[in-house]
Design a protein around this motif. Structure first.
Motif, PDB file in Angstrom:
ATOM      1  N   HIS A   1     -19.963  39.765  32.821  1.00  0.00           N
ATOM      2  CA  HIS A   1     -19.302  39.783  31.415  1.00  0.00           C
ATOM      3  C   HIS A   1     -19.702  38.421  30.468  1.00  0.00           C
ATOM      4  CE1 HIS A   1     -16.382  36.620  32.690  1.00  0.00           C
ATOM      5  NE2 HIS A   1     -16.080  36.433  31.539  1.00  0.00           N
TER       6      HIS A   1
ATOM      7  N   SER B   1     -21.136  39.996  27.126  1.00  0.00           N
ATOM      8  CA  SER B   1     -20.324  39.320  25.899  1.00  0.00           C
ATOM      9  C   SER B   1     -21.457  38.318  25.070  1.00  0.00           C
ATOM     10  CB  SER B   1     -19.180  38.568  26.461  1.00  0.00           C
ATOM     11  OG  SER B   1     -18.299  39.623  27.235  1.00  0.00           O
TER      12      SER B   1
ATOM     13  N   CYS C   1     -17.241  44.929  24.128  1.00  0.00           N
ATOM     14  CA  CYS C   1     -17.517  44.280  25.187  1.00  0.00           C
ATOM     15  C   CYS C   1     -16.874  44.480  26.432  1.00  0.00           C
ATOM     16  CB  CYS C   1     -17.292  42.625  24.963  1.00  0.00           C
ATOM     17  SG  CYS C   1     -18.360  42.040  23.723  1.00  0.00           S
TER      18      CYS C   1
ATOM     19  N   ASP D   1     -19.139  45.714  29.904  1.00  0.00           N
ATOM     20  CA  ASP D   1     -18.822  45.115  31.048  1.00  0.00           C
ATOM     21  C   ASP D   1     -18.432  46.011  32.171  1.00  0.00           C
ATOM     22  OD1 ASP D   1     -19.151  42.403  29.693  1.00  0.00           O
ATOM     23  OD2 ASP D   1     -17.194  42.296  29.303  1.00  0.00           O
TER      24      ASP D   1
END
Length: 185
Positions: A122, A126, A150, A154
């Protein structure tokens, strides 16, 4: 650990020092030491507090809403990331412990199978998504939409990373089994 709350003294000291005096070559948000409070709070709650209580949930929700909807430019981006991430974790943990309906639990149980891979990915995902929008000012709604994008990426990345790692594990296990058989022949 006899006094687990004392652990927060060095954690906060390291965090404050690094955030205020950061001079390393890696991005501050991707440095493991600047992510220490988030990691420790997850471990701390898992080990010492199995439940998030209502006052903690309320405080986390209030802080998160302030961070999302009040432009606090005096707070550094790194501190905002840490606070928003920690508050989001606390809110999700609180909500999750109050879900008793099996149909509602099912997607959370499914995502939990991939949570470690999602955790590993992540920050990278991100950062890549957010960096494409760097320097722009967004409304709170657009910020939430970017967060949801995101989150989706993820989860997809975590699912595929888990499948890839399981495949690699099976290949290694088969190679090891063959080597073991040959050693006994």
């Amino acid at each position: 650990m006899k006094y687990p709350r004392l652990m927060w003294i060095p954690v906060v000291a390291i965090y404050i020092f690094l955030v205020s005096h950061y001079c390393l070559w890696t991005d501050q948000a991707q440095n493991i030491w600047t992510r220490l409070p988030e990691f420790v709070i997850g471990m701390y709650i898992g080990k010492y507090y199995r439940k998030i209580h209502m006052p903690v949930f309320g405080a986390a929700l209030l802080i998160l809403l302030c961070m999302l909807f009040i432009p606090l430019t005096i707070i550094s981006q790194m501190i905002r990331i840490t606070v928003v991430g920690t508050c989001s974790f606390l809110i999700c943990a609180y909500v999750g412990q109050h879900i008793n309906n099996h149909k509602i639990q099912k997607p959370f149980i499914w995502v939990s199978k991939y949570s470690y891979a999602i955790y590993l990915l992540h920050h990278v995902i991100s950062e890549q998504v957010i960096s494409t929008y760097e320097g722009r000012v967004y409304s709170a709604e657009a910020t939430v939409a970017l967060f949801l994008l995101c989150l989706f990426l993820d989860i997809v990345g975590g699912v595929y990373l888990t499948k890839i790692m399981k495949s690699i594990y099976e290949i290694c296990k088969n190679i090891h089994a063959q080597d073991t058989e040959e050693a006994y022949e």
